[in-house]
Design an enzyme around this catalytic site. Sequence first.
Site, short mmCIF file in Angstrom:
data_model
loop_
_atom_site.label_atom_id
_atom_site.label_comp_id
_atom_site.label_asym_id
_atom_site.label_seq_id
_atom_site.Cartn_x
_atom_site.Cartn_y
_atom_site.Cartn_z
CG ASP A 34 -1.91 0.96 1.38
OD1 ASP A 34 -2.88 0.94 0.63
OD2 ASP A 34 -1.75 1.82 2.25
CG PHE A 58 -9.95 -1.84 3.42
CD1 PHE A 58 -8.68 -1.58 3.89
CD2 PHE A 58 -10.70 -2.83 4.04
CE1 PHE A 58 -8.15 -2.28 4.97
CE2 PHE A 58 -10.18 -3.54 5.11
CZ PHE A 58 -8.91 -3.26 5.58
CE LYS A 106 -5.25 -1.30 -0.81
NZ LYS A 106 -5.73 -0.66 0.41
P1 IMP Z 1 1.97 -0.53 3.78
O1 IMP Z 1 3.08 -0.53 4.81
O2 IMP Z 1 1.20 0.75 3.83
O3 IMP Z 1 2.45 -0.86 2.39
O4 IMP Z 1 0.92 -1.58 4.24
C1 IMP Z 1 1.04 -2.90 4.11
C2 IMP Z 1 0.11 -3.61 5.08
O5 IMP Z 1 -1.13 -2.89 5.30
C3 IMP Z 1 -0.31 -4.92 4.47
O6 IMP Z 1 0.62 -5.96 4.74
C4 IMP Z 1 -1.68 -5.14 5.09
O7 IMP Z 1 -1.55 -5.80 6.34
C5 IMP Z 1 -2.24 -3.75 5.31
N1 IMP Z 1 -3.18 -3.37 4.22
C6 IMP Z 1 -2.98 -2.47 3.24
N2 IMP Z 1 -4.04 -2.39 2.43
C7 IMP Z 1 -4.95 -3.28 2.92
C8 IMP Z 1 -6.28 -3.68 2.48
O8 IMP Z 1 -6.85 -3.21 1.49
N3 IMP Z 1 -6.86 -4.64 3.23
C9 IMP Z 1 -6.29 -5.22 4.33
N4 IMP Z 1 -5.05 -4.88 4.75
C10 IMP Z 1 -4.38 -3.91 4.05
#
Ligand code: IMP
Length: 180
Positions: free
Chosen positions: A106, A155, A134
């Site tokens: 994300d 989400f 994403k």
């Molecule tokens: P980042 O550090 O922002 O890249 O987030 C990564 C983590 O956020 C993932 O390993 C997920 O646990 C959580 N995450 C991000 N987007 C979603 C989603 O759409 N659904 C559920 N968990 C998410």
Amino acid sequence: MPKKLKKMNHWTPLFTQEEIQTRVKELGRELSRDFANKDVLALGVLKGACIFFSDLIRSIETPLTVDFFITSSYEKTKSSGNLKVHYEKQETAKDKNVLIIDDIVDTGLTLKLLREQILKENPRSVKICTLLDKKEKRKVEVEVDYVGFEIPDLFVVGYGLDYENKFRNLPFIAEFISKQ
Ligand code: IMP
């Protein structure tokens, strides 16, 4: 699922069980080729990658060792921007070909930090494989080598992904809309 929850939330299917399994097998074939005859350490990022990790490593023909990180950064449906590492791998990454396996990228903060941490141990290489990407939500740059599916800014839950630690056991992936 409890009736009360069913009334408050709903989901729209995004990827079926069959579509996920087909893509996981394709990724497994690609990884088997790229990691053939290499000393591989597969690192799962829990809890979200639990199901993807188990399916993917069984599609990789190269012998490998496994370990995990347990991290969290999400509050309900948004990244808090504050990464917590609850459990750190025990295996050394030194001289290994490390394959980090995550459920979704994300903001990129989780994988950027984990990658930097692993690089300090002098691995032979570090590659990242995620089931979902994403891309448009990225806040920091992180090189992702293998992607199952690119998705827009939704989400999603299911196949390991959660909303407040629920819905991980859905065999498909769906957009989740909380009505709370
Ligand atoms: P980042 O550090 O922002 O890249 O987030 C990564 C983590 O956020 C993932 O390993 C997920 O646990 C959580 N995450 C991000 N987007 C979603 C989603 O759409 N659904 C559920 N968990 C998410």
